[in-house]
Design an enzyme around this catalytic site. Structure first.
Site, PDB file in Angstrom:
ATOM      1  N   ARG A 149     -10.040 -20.989 -11.640  1.00  0.00           N
ATOM      2  CA  ARG A 149      -9.203 -20.663 -12.808  1.00  0.00           C
ATOM      3  C   ARG A 149      -9.945 -19.768 -13.780  1.00  0.00           C
ATOM      4  O   ARG A 149      -9.346 -18.920 -14.442  1.00  0.00           O
ATOM      5  CB  ARG A 149      -8.767 -21.969 -13.505  1.00  0.00           C
ATOM      6  N   ASN A 152       7.151   2.032  -7.927  1.00  0.00           N
ATOM      7  CA  ASN A 152       6.389   0.995  -7.227  1.00  0.00           C
ATOM      8  C   ASN A 152       4.902   1.050  -7.567  1.00  0.00           C
ATOM      9  O   ASN A 152       4.272   2.109  -7.445  1.00  0.00           O
ATOM     10  CB  ASN A 152       6.524   1.187  -5.710  1.00  0.00           C
ATOM     11  N   HIS A 154       0.660   6.140  -0.693  1.00  0.00           N
ATOM     12  CA  HIS A 154       0.167   4.793  -1.002  1.00  0.00           C
ATOM     13  C   HIS A 154      -1.362   4.780  -1.119  1.00  0.00           C
ATOM     14  O   HIS A 154      -2.039   5.619  -0.531  1.00  0.00           O
ATOM     15  CB  HIS A 154       0.584   3.820   0.105  1.00  0.00           C
ATOM     16  N   SER A 157       0.844   4.636  -8.257  1.00  0.00           N
ATOM     17  CA  SER A 157      -0.264   4.146  -9.076  1.00  0.00           C
ATOM     18  C   SER A 157      -1.079   5.309  -9.630  1.00  0.00           C
ATOM     19  O   SER A 157      -1.247   6.342  -8.970  1.00  0.00           O
ATOM     20  CB  SER A 157      -1.179   3.224  -8.252  1.00  0.00           C
ATOM     21  N   HIS A 177       7.627   5.743  -4.675  1.00  0.00           N
ATOM     22  CA  HIS A 177       6.561   4.910  -4.085  1.00  0.00           C
ATOM     23  C   HIS A 177       5.221   5.604  -4.319  1.00  0.00           C
ATOM     24  O   HIS A 177       5.178   6.787  -4.634  1.00  0.00           O
ATOM     25  CB  HIS A 177       6.781   4.761  -2.573  1.00  0.00           C
ATOM     26  N   ASP A 234       9.958  -5.126   0.082  1.00  0.00           N
ATOM     27  CA  ASP A 234       9.392  -3.778   0.046  1.00  0.00           C
ATOM     28  C   ASP A 234       9.071  -3.331   1.481  1.00  0.00           C
ATOM     29  O   ASP A 234       8.425  -4.075   2.231  1.00  0.00           O
ATOM     30  CB  ASP A 234       8.112  -3.816  -0.805  1.00  0.00           C
ATOM     31  N   LYS A 292      -5.164   9.489  -3.333  1.00  0.00           N
ATOM     32  CA  LYS A 292      -3.901  10.206  -3.167  1.00  0.00           C
ATOM     33  C   LYS A 292      -4.067  11.707  -3.037  1.00  0.00           C
ATOM     34  O   LYS A 292      -3.200  12.384  -2.501  1.00  0.00           O
ATOM     35  CB  LYS A 292      -2.971   9.879  -4.342  1.00  0.00           C
TER      36      LYS A 292
HETATM   37  P1  13P Z   1       0.648   2.419  -4.823  1.00  0.00           P
HETATM   38  O1  13P Z   1      -0.252   2.235  -3.648  1.00  0.00           O
HETATM   39  O2  13P Z   1       0.483   3.789  -5.413  1.00  0.00           O
HETATM   40  O3  13P Z   1       0.494   1.356  -5.844  1.00  0.00           O
HETATM   41  O4  13P Z   1       2.164   2.339  -4.293  1.00  0.00           O
HETATM   42  C1  13P Z   1       2.732   1.098  -3.998  1.00  0.00           C
HETATM   43  C2  13P Z   1       4.030   1.195  -3.269  1.00  0.00           C
HETATM   44  O5  13P Z   1       4.624   2.248  -3.116  1.00  0.00           O
HETATM   45  C3  13P Z   1       4.584  -0.054  -2.742  1.00  0.00           C
HETATM   46  O6  13P Z   1       5.755   0.152  -2.020  1.00  0.00           O
HETATM   47  O1  G3H Z   2       3.475  -0.020   0.359  1.00  0.00           O
HETATM   48  C1  G3H Z   2       3.237  -1.082  -0.146  1.00  0.00           C
HETATM   49  C2  G3H Z   2       1.942  -1.674  -0.388  1.00  0.00           C
HETATM   50  O2  G3H Z   2       1.128  -0.992  -1.285  1.00  0.00           O
HETATM   51  C3  G3H Z   2       1.225  -2.022   0.880  1.00  0.00           C
HETATM   52  O3  G3H Z   2       1.269  -3.351   0.847  1.00  0.00           O
HETATM   53  O4  G3H Z   2      -0.559  -4.212   2.301  1.00  0.00           O
HETATM   54  O5  G3H Z   2       1.353  -5.651   1.521  1.00  0.00           O
HETATM   55  O6  G3H Z   2       1.759  -3.893   3.262  1.00  0.00           O
HETATM   56  P1  G3H Z   2       0.923  -4.318   2.096  1.00  0.00           P
HETATM   57 ZN    ZN Z   3       5.793   1.950  -0.887  1.00  0.00          ZN
END
Ligand code: 13P
Ligand code: G3H
Ligand code: ZN
Length: 309
Positions: free
Chosen positions: A280, A253, A180, A213, A210, A85, A184
């Site tokens: 655990r 994502n 991200h 969430s 991307h 990613d 948002k």
């Molecule tokens: P979120 O932060 O909205 O979960 O997006 C994750 C993402 O795009 C990872 O590449």
């Molecule tokens: O874009 C992707 C993730 O949400 C950020 O992840 O903290 O592992 O770079 P990272």
């Molecule tokens: Zn991303």
């Protein structure tokens, strides 16, 4: 079953009109949760790791865990891919390929158009001969309310058409107002899901969302009840996700929603059972809440039941 590349998974999703979830993984519990959810929902699944995930857990260890899980009873018959990613360079792409990743993203979205094309094309040239699929990104993620400030650039459909033709990528991540993290939107959520359709008509390959969430209220409330401070956290409404899928998104994502579920559960256990110190007993319920979160995504994305022919 053995891991597959992204292309087969996403081409099928594109013709079937659904999206495959791509979950960010950094540890054992998230890997296990992704396969458990996929089995229970009979859904294809993508497990993806960033460079930072590699720094934290090691690409070699993460990859070994994902391959082993996929080939064991945990993976069962569901098709799964291991994807890099936001790869930032040809070097990190090569490192991921050497470590057995079946798919990579090269993120040249911060570069100007021609440089992004050049970098992406080089990655396609090294990845495709190895049977590894490539996702690239065009446009810059961010809320539409920040577009005026110039940092956010929604993906231009004509440019996307040219980009895909000149690079030969298998999937394209687009900027339509998502971002991200857990914060948002300052005001009402606004997305340009209409752009997805215009881009899809021109590029005709699977599109990726991307920053997708939803920052579920229930999970945020649970985390805050047990001490988290998440004022102003806001995600993508599920209705917008459905609309985006209808218009041509085929990979979605999710990282933030898993982080929130994981830590909300840990906070709850530690608050309610302050005497507990068996990892655990602390991480098991966190894994379970991630399974629930992942299953909900599969239902909304329409990938449930799509694992088998
Ligand atoms: P979120 O932060 O909205 O979960 O997006 C994750 C993402 O795009 C990872 O590449
Ligand atoms: O874009 C992707 C993730 O949400 C950020 O992840 O903290 O592992 O770079 P990272
Ligand atoms: Zn991303």
């Amino acid at each position: 079953m053995a891991l597959v590349s992204l292309k087969g998974l996403l081409d099928k999703a594109s013709s079937g009109g659904y999206a495959v979830p791509a979950f960010n993984v950094n540890n054992l519990e998230t890997v296990q949760a992704a396969f458990q959810a996929a089995q229970l929902e009979r859904s294809p699944v993508i497990l993806q790791a960033t460079e930072k995930a590699g720094e934290y857990a090691g690409f070699d260890l993460l990859s070994a865990m994902v391959h082993k899980a996929a080939e064991s009873a945990l993976g069962g018959p569901v098709p799964a891919a291991l994807h890099l990613d936001h790869g930032g360079s040809v070097e990190v792409v090569l490192k991921a390929i050497r470590n057995g990743f079946t798919s990579v993203m090269i993120d040249g979205s911060h570069l100007d158009f021609d440089k992004n094309i050049g970098l992406t094309r080089r990655v396609v040239e090294v990845a495709h001969p190895a049977g590894v699929s490539v996702e690239a990104e065009l446009g810059r993620l961010g809320g539409i309310e920040d577009e005026v400030a110039g940092e956010v650039q929604l993906t231009d459909p004509e440019a996307a058409g040219r980009f895909v033709k000149e690079t030969g990528v298998d999937a394209l991540a687009v900027a339509i107002g998502t971002s991200h993290g857990a914060y948002k939107f300052r005001g009402e959520p606004r997305l340009r899901t209409d752009l997805v359709k215009r881009i899809k008509d021109l590029v005709n390959i699977p599109l990726v969302l991307h920053g997708a969430s939803s920052v579920e209220k229930e999970i945020v409330d649970m985390a805050e009840l047990y001490g988290a401070r998440l004022k102003g956290a806001k995600g993508i409404p599920l209705e917008s996700i459905r609309e985006a899928i209808k218009n041509g998104i085929n990979k979605i994502n999710i990282d933030t929603d898993l982080r929130l579920a994981f830590t909300a559960s840990i906070r709850k256990v530690l608050t309610e059972s302050p005497e507990e110190f068996d990892p655990r007993k602390i991480l098991g319920p966190a894994r379970e809440l991630m399974v629930q979160t992942m299953r909900n995504k599969m239902k909304v994305f329409g990938s449930s039941g799509k694992a088998l022919p």
